[in-house]
Design an enzyme around this catalytic site. Structure first.
Site, short mmCIF file in Angstrom:
data_model
loop_
_atom_site.label_atom_id
_atom_site.label_comp_id
_atom_site.label_asym_id
_atom_site.label_seq_id
_atom_site.Cartn_x
_atom_site.Cartn_y
_atom_site.Cartn_z
N THR A 185 0.86 -1.18 0.00
CA THR A 185 0.00 0.00 0.00
C THR A 185 0.89 1.23 0.00
O THR A 185 1.85 1.29 0.77
CB THR A 185 -0.97 -0.02 1.20
OG1 THR A 185 -1.62 1.24 1.30
CG2 THR A 185 -0.29 -0.31 2.53
N TRP A 442 -11.98 21.10 14.18
CA TRP A 442 -11.82 20.29 12.98
C TRP A 442 -12.91 20.57 11.94
O TRP A 442 -14.08 20.64 12.27
CB TRP A 442 -11.87 18.80 13.33
CG TRP A 442 -10.60 18.31 13.95
CD1 TRP A 442 -9.48 19.05 14.21
CD2 TRP A 442 -10.33 17.00 14.41
NE1 TRP A 442 -8.52 18.27 14.78
CE2 TRP A 442 -9.01 17.00 14.91
CE3 TRP A 442 -11.05 15.80 14.42
CZ2 TRP A 442 -8.41 15.86 15.44
CZ3 TRP A 442 -10.45 14.67 14.93
CH2 TRP A 442 -9.15 14.70 15.44
#
Ligand code: AMP
Length: 543
Positions: A185, A442
């Site tokens: 990955t 956030w």
């Protein structure tokens, strides 16, 4: 006290032998470079698998050897999966779309001894060959007649190699923890990292993924994995479909083209399919523009990136159920799956849609928790968002060639940020590295991207955090406008009003011709952040 139960190793060999005896008549239909529709049964597939196992042995391949594949989804790749793993070797599936330097790195890192390659990748292999330290032979996935002329040494035709071999093979007895396959990955930083699956993890994942509220596949279905076989074993469908006796349709190189997918679905009566949003966008666009339909297709699974609402709505309009799934290479890949529970049908349309667009509920076998910056576990209250950690029998503990980290606490850090509702619906809001922190709070770049993506003039959208004097970071929206659409930047920004919190609305929108993607088709936010590191906000940043 111990039980009275037998202890049988969970191996891919046992699965193969079971399928050969019980589901032998189910079919595999493939598109290949040399045949637009190759069709045979599991019985025939496993006969050739045994010939291939003999051929591997004749080449000198031994237990634990890594054998690489650079190939699309088709029957020869399927044979390789089973012949390599069931011989006690490791099937290393390689993503041909990686940069040549990354390919060189992973083939050397895995120490692949043999490479099985689709003919179209021969030029790529010629380029890499001088730098591949361990590769002893290249086997091209074609007949002798189709062999490309190439200066490569130790080049074989797959068909010639296996045709010379008997169709009997004594499979070795394997430990269920024996490594079966390997997939690298590519993170956003550093070299790609290898995840080594075992026979046991593969079988348990296949069981779980076939459950009714996951892929829910059966012997009466035709399953088409559009997710590549070089990406997390096609989400395990090349194991789970045979396990339940479903027929498989493997679309070869025709994976991103809506018309080819539509024709294949109709020609082969595909009932279930799975892939990333880009693929479904291509199919949806084709269906909407051409008026063609796919009447037998009942449902599709979408994962790998967040499911945009327009894809969900578009297929639902056509009577096709869309199921959202989340996972990662390190998790084999499935972690959560989204099918409604009975009580959810009583929700308002908006609430129902909100639930369906979340990443779904954990599958039994994967434990999930969210934690704050200090590692303290956060509540499942649909609000608190934290870093997602997972554990389970098909979750990796570390990467291939690396030791288990000294601070490993039994949980794998996914790098995703999510909130979870009291009844277990997980909503991914970001990657840890992509989170936008504005004035200490956030902002979910994924939610903003989904919102932008629903604007009729937007072909693709990305949102990144760019440094800002007052707020530390503010969201910048980058948009590829649909061909022929007329729209201004301010119109796109107005679109967010009432759809997200005011302070989330991006401070600016820039039109771009295209957005950068990684080799697995995801937006490359790292490239965008580098590109816009010195971005000057159009409106003065006030302190
Ligand atoms: P990969 O290992 O290449 O499959 O990438 C795994 C990553 O893709 C996850 O950690 C997520 O960041 C992202 N991802 C996968 N599925 C989803 C999904 N349904 N929604 C949002 N992000 C996803």
């Amino acid at each position: 006290m111990l039980s009275t139960m037998m202890s049988m190793p969970l191996t891919i060999t046992a699965l193969m032998q079971f399928v050969d005896r019980v589901h032998g008549k189910s079919e595999i239909v493939s598109v290949t470079h040399d045949n637009p529709q190759h069709r045979y049964t599991y019985n025939e597939a496993y006969k050739r698998t045994r010939q291939l196992a003999n051929a591997l042995r004749a080449l000198g391949a031994e237990s634990d050897d890594r054998v690489g594949t650079l190939a699309f989804n088709d029957y020869r790749h399927f044979e390789l999966y089973y012949a390599i793993s069931c011989s006690g070797m490791v099937c290393h599936t390689i993503n041909p779309r990686l940069f040549p330097e990354q390919l060189e790195y992973i083939i050397n890192h895995a120490q692949d001894r043999f490479l099985f390659v689709d003919p179209m990748f021969v030029p790529l292999i010629e380029l890499l060959a001088p730098k591949l330290t361990y590769v002893e032979a290249f086997i091209i996935l074609c007949s002798q007649d189709d062999m490309p002329s190439s200066p490569l040494e130790n080049l074989y035709s797959y068909e010639t190699l296996i045709s010379q071999q008997p169709s009997q093979f004594d499979w070795p007895e394997l430990d269920e923890n024996q490594a079966s396959s390997l997939c690298y990955t590519s993170g956003t930083t550093g070299n790609p990292k290898g995840v080594m699956y075992s026979h046991r993890s593969t079988i348990l994942h296949a069981y779980a993924s076939a459950l009714p509220d996951v892929f829910g596949i059966s012997a009466r279905e035709v399953v088409m994995p559009v997710v590549p076989m070089f990406h997390v074993n096609s989400w395990g469908l090349v194991y789970s479909a045979p396990m339940v006796g479903a027929s498989l349709v493997l679309p070869g190189p025709k994976m991103g083209d809506g018309k080819s997918l539509c024709n294949l679905i109709n020609d082969c009566d595909v009932t279930m399919t799975a892939g990333v949003p880009t693929v479904w966008l291509a199919l949806l666009n084709y269906l909407e523009n051409s008026g063609d339909r796919v009447p037998n297709l009942k449902r599709l699974t979408i994962g790998g990136s967040a499911c945009p609402q327009m894809i969900f709505d578009g297929f639902e309009r056509l009577g096709i159920d869309v199921h959202h799934a989340w996972g990662m290479t390190e998790m084999s890949p499935l972690g959560t799956y989204n099918k409604p529970q009975l009580w959810e049908f009583g929700l308002s349309d908006d609430e129902y849609l909100r639930n369906r667009l979340s990443q779904g509920r954990p599958i039994f076998g994967v434990d999930i928790k969210i934690v704050d910056d200090q590692g303290i576990e956060l509540p499942w209250d649909d609000t608190a968002a934290g870093a997602v950690k997972v554990r389970g029998p098909w979750v990796t503990a570390h990467y291939y060639g690396q030791d288990i980290a000294s601070d490993f606490d039994g949980w794998f850090e996914t790098g995703d940020v999510a909130s979870i509702s009291p009844d277990g619906l997980m909503r991914i809001t970001d990657r840890v590295k992509d989170v936008i922190k504005s004035g200490g709070e956030w902002i979910s770049s994924i939610e903003l991207e989904n919102c932008a993506q629903n604007h009729p003039a937007v072909a693709e959208a990305a949102v990144i955090g760019v440094s800002h004097m007052k707020w530390a970071e503010r969201p910048l929206l980058l948009v590829v406008v649909k061909d022929g659409a007329e729209v201004s930047q301010s119109e796109i920004l107005q679109w967010f009003e009432g759809k997200v919190a005011n302070w989330w609305v991006p401070d600016a929108c820039e039109f771009v011709d295209s957005l950068p993607h990684t080799a697995t088709g995801k937006l490359s936010k790292k490239d965008l952040r580098d590109q816009y590191a010195n971005y000057a906000w159009p409106v003065a940043e006030t302190v």
